[in-house]
Scaffold this active site. Structure first.
Site, PDB file in Angstrom:
ATOM      1  N   ARG A 172       0.843  -1.197   0.000  1.00 18.25           N
ATOM      2  CA  ARG A 172       0.000   0.000   0.000  1.00 18.25           C
ATOM      3  C   ARG A 172       0.879   1.248   0.000  1.00 18.25           C
ATOM      4  O   ARG A 172       1.554   1.539   0.973  1.00 18.25           O
ATOM      5  CB  ARG A 172      -0.933   0.014   1.215  1.00 18.25           C
ATOM      6  CG  ARG A 172      -1.808   1.262   1.278  1.00 18.25           C
ATOM      7  CD  ARG A 172      -3.001   1.117   2.200  1.00 18.25           C
ATOM      8  NE  ARG A 172      -2.651   1.100   3.614  1.00 18.25           N
ATOM      9  CZ  ARG A 172      -3.542   1.209   4.611  1.00 18.25           C
ATOM     10  NH1 ARG A 172      -4.841   1.333   4.322  1.00 18.25           N
ATOM     11  NH2 ARG A 172      -3.157   1.163   5.855  1.00 18.25           N
ATOM     12  N   ASP A 456      -3.566   3.256  13.827  1.00 23.16           N
ATOM     13  CA  ASP A 456      -2.768   3.898  12.796  1.00 23.16           C
ATOM     14  C   ASP A 456      -3.317   5.292  12.549  1.00 23.16           C
ATOM     15  O   ASP A 456      -4.122   5.800  13.338  1.00 23.16           O
ATOM     16  CB  ASP A 456      -2.717   3.056  11.519  1.00 23.16           C
ATOM     17  CG  ASP A 456      -4.077   2.896  10.840  1.00 23.16           C
ATOM     18  OD1 ASP A 456      -5.036   3.621  11.197  1.00 23.16           O
ATOM     19  OD2 ASP A 456      -4.184   2.045   9.936  1.00 23.16           O
TER      20      ASP A 456
END
Length: 542
Positions: A172, A456
């Protein structure tokens, strides 16, 4: 492929004495020439699409609504098209583990027993230059089987299992909004997405094909099918440039913005030769709802983030539409995150949390998802069991078309269908998590265990967004206190003092706690709502 001319890219603001080890292996002339060409060809369109985001946000502010696009109705109505068939390495995705690309995580994720590892240069990684460069090296080293790690504290050593037991990597890159200030062309920074994608693809595309896999990607923060079209154009160019067949790349798009939820079929259509699936991510999705409908009145005010589960009516509409859309088009539908981090001290806490994870994964498997995310290796067998019960020997359940699902445009933004209100404890938690996460991020850590959850950047985004929304909506909590800037400052000051007491003066002084406190209040209280907190935070990242 002919030998490239010397790259015009400049490496700036990097002290040669402190440059990451083996940096030259990543920043070769050939790799930088490729990134420079990506930048020349595609950054102008990236810039146009970022302006389009602002225009669309202004339209939402004016209308307080969204709808499926009339101009693409023919794509949705055409039942004949499907995405490309999944390659063997991506056909079974029943459990995916996520995490940053540091050396220890690289080994543990690949060894975890999950089918896929989302190797994250985005929300789970603070984009220090060290992380950007070393993350690339760690992935290449893993493919070359020259990676190991010894924990200095425990003395424990880590090494890769046999190749056939390793997870398939889906990388990603950063979202379109973030630039990489350390790589510039004519004084203009290269988009972080093109740096991450370009370096990884250039170095590893052929290597991965030799291993029987391929360059696979997760695409974050996508807001429209036009942004997906740009990625597809990049893929076509990149495959020709490096000399691999068209269709080698496969991409899974995270449907983590409210605008993308109205364009799922169009996103798959634009990427159909390279598409692998769609994923449902909760925190960024909620953050996007707040960001886009922040001035839409009381009906768009979200309750505490932990009260918004995937069973909330508007979230259920989103996930069921995603499954139906994916399976209609032959794509994988990947479910959300189980973020619990097992406690080393409290077995009862683990027992309760594991049951919640099991129930969540049972629901996703029962709804037709083909796989789901976990944040810790101990959760892999729990999620695997849930999907094994439904899938058996089948690699996926794309044959479940979910034609019973009928989601209307209004269902996706029916926030007031949830019978829950913001609470004072929710405000306190948002401040606590926000400060603790931002402090770690400023030290270069993007995946952080906070209160037994792996958090996150998406967590910090929804936390600061809720503080902002509740204050601007004049929310009154159950204890009679009203959400105000003064109250947020009071709670933040109390949290800062509590952290100082908890960790001690020496550790407090060594950290970035005051800086994190100030940044959280800045992005939570400023009248001009920052599109992403990582934009002002990046300016402070060493």
């Amino acid at each position: 492929m002919s030998a490239p001319a010397p790259s015009p890219l400049a490496i700036v603001d990097v002290d040669p004495a402190k440059a990451p080890a083996r940096q030259d292996e990543v920043l070769t002339e050939a790799a930088l020439a490729f990134v420079a060409e990506l930048h020349r060809r595609f950054t102008p369109r990236r810039d146009e699409l970022l302006k389009r985001r602002d225009e669309r946000r202004a339209e939402i502010a004016r209308t307080s609504t969204l709808d499926f696009l009339p101009e693409t109705a023919h794509i949705r109505a055409d039942d004949s098209w499907k995405v490309a068939e999944a390659p063997a390495a991506l056909n079974d995705r029943r459990v995916e583990i996520t995490g940053p690309t540091d050396r220890k995580m690289t080994i543990n994720a690949l060894n975890s027993g999950a089918k896929v590892w989302l190797a994250d240069f985005e929300d789970a990684s603070a984009p220090t230059w060290e992380n950007v460069v070393s993350g690339q090296l760690n992935l290449t080293d893993a493919y070359e089987r020259r990676i190991d790690f010894t924990d200095e504290r425990s003395g424990k050593s880590y090494a890769l299992k046999p190749a056939e037991e390793l997870a398939t990597v889906v990388m990603r890159p950063r979202g379109w909004h973030l630039d990489e200030r350390h790589l510039q062309l004519d004084g203009k920074p290269v988009p972080g997405a093109l740096v991450d994608f370009g370096l990884y693809f250039f170095h590893n595309a052929k290597r991965l094909l030799d291993l029987g896999k391929g360059p696979y990607f997760y695409l974050p923060k996508t807001e429209s099918h036009l942004e997906a079209r740009l990625w597809n154009e990049i893929f076509v160019f990149a495959q020709d440039y490096v000399g691999v067949p068209q269709g080698t790349i496969r991409a899974t798009v995270l449907i983590e913005t409210i605008t993308a939820a109205y364009e799922m079929e169009e996103i798959l259509y634009e990427l159909r030769d390279h598409a692998s699936g769609l994923n449902a991510g909760r925190w960024d999705y909620l953050f996007s709802i707040v960001k886009n409908f922040r001035d839409g009145g009381a009906k768009f005010v979200l309750p505490d983030r932990n009260a918004v589960t995937m069973t909330a009516p508007f979230m259920r509409a989103y996930t069921e539409l995603l499954v139906r859309t994916c399976h209609k088009r032959g794509a994988h539908a990947i479910g959300g995150m189980a973020a619990f981090i097992p406690s080393r001290r409290d077995a009862e806490v683990n027992k309760v949390a594991f049951e919640k994870v099991r129930a969540d994964k049972d629901r996703e498997a029962g709804d037709g998802f083909d796989g789901s995310w976990v944040a810790h290796p101990d959760l892999v067998p729990i999620a695997m069991e849930s999907f094994d019960k439904v899938l058996g020997e089948k690699p996926n359940q794309k044959d479940r078309l979910r034609e019973d699902v009928d989601v209307k445009a209004a269902d996706l933004i029916a926030i007031d269908s949830l019978d829950a209100k913001p609470t004072y404890d929710g405000l306190v938690n948002a401040v606590q998590v926000g400060i603790r996460y931002i402090e770690a991020w400023l030290r270069g850590l993007g995946a952080v265990a906070i209160f037994n959850l792996m958090e996150d950047a998406a967590t910090a985004e929804i936390s600061r967004s809720q503080i902002w929304q509740w204050i601007n909506a004049g929310v009154e909590f159950e204890n009679g206190k009203k959400a105000t800037a003064e109250l947020a400052r009071e709670v933040a000051a109390e949290e800062l003092a509590a952290i100082r007491k908890e960790i001690g003066e020496e550790a407090f002084a060594a950290g970035k706690w005051q800086q994190a406190h100030d940044l959280l209040l800045q992005v939570s209280l400023d009248t001009d709502y920052a599109a992403f907190l990582t934009l002002p935070a990046y300016d402070q990242l060493v």
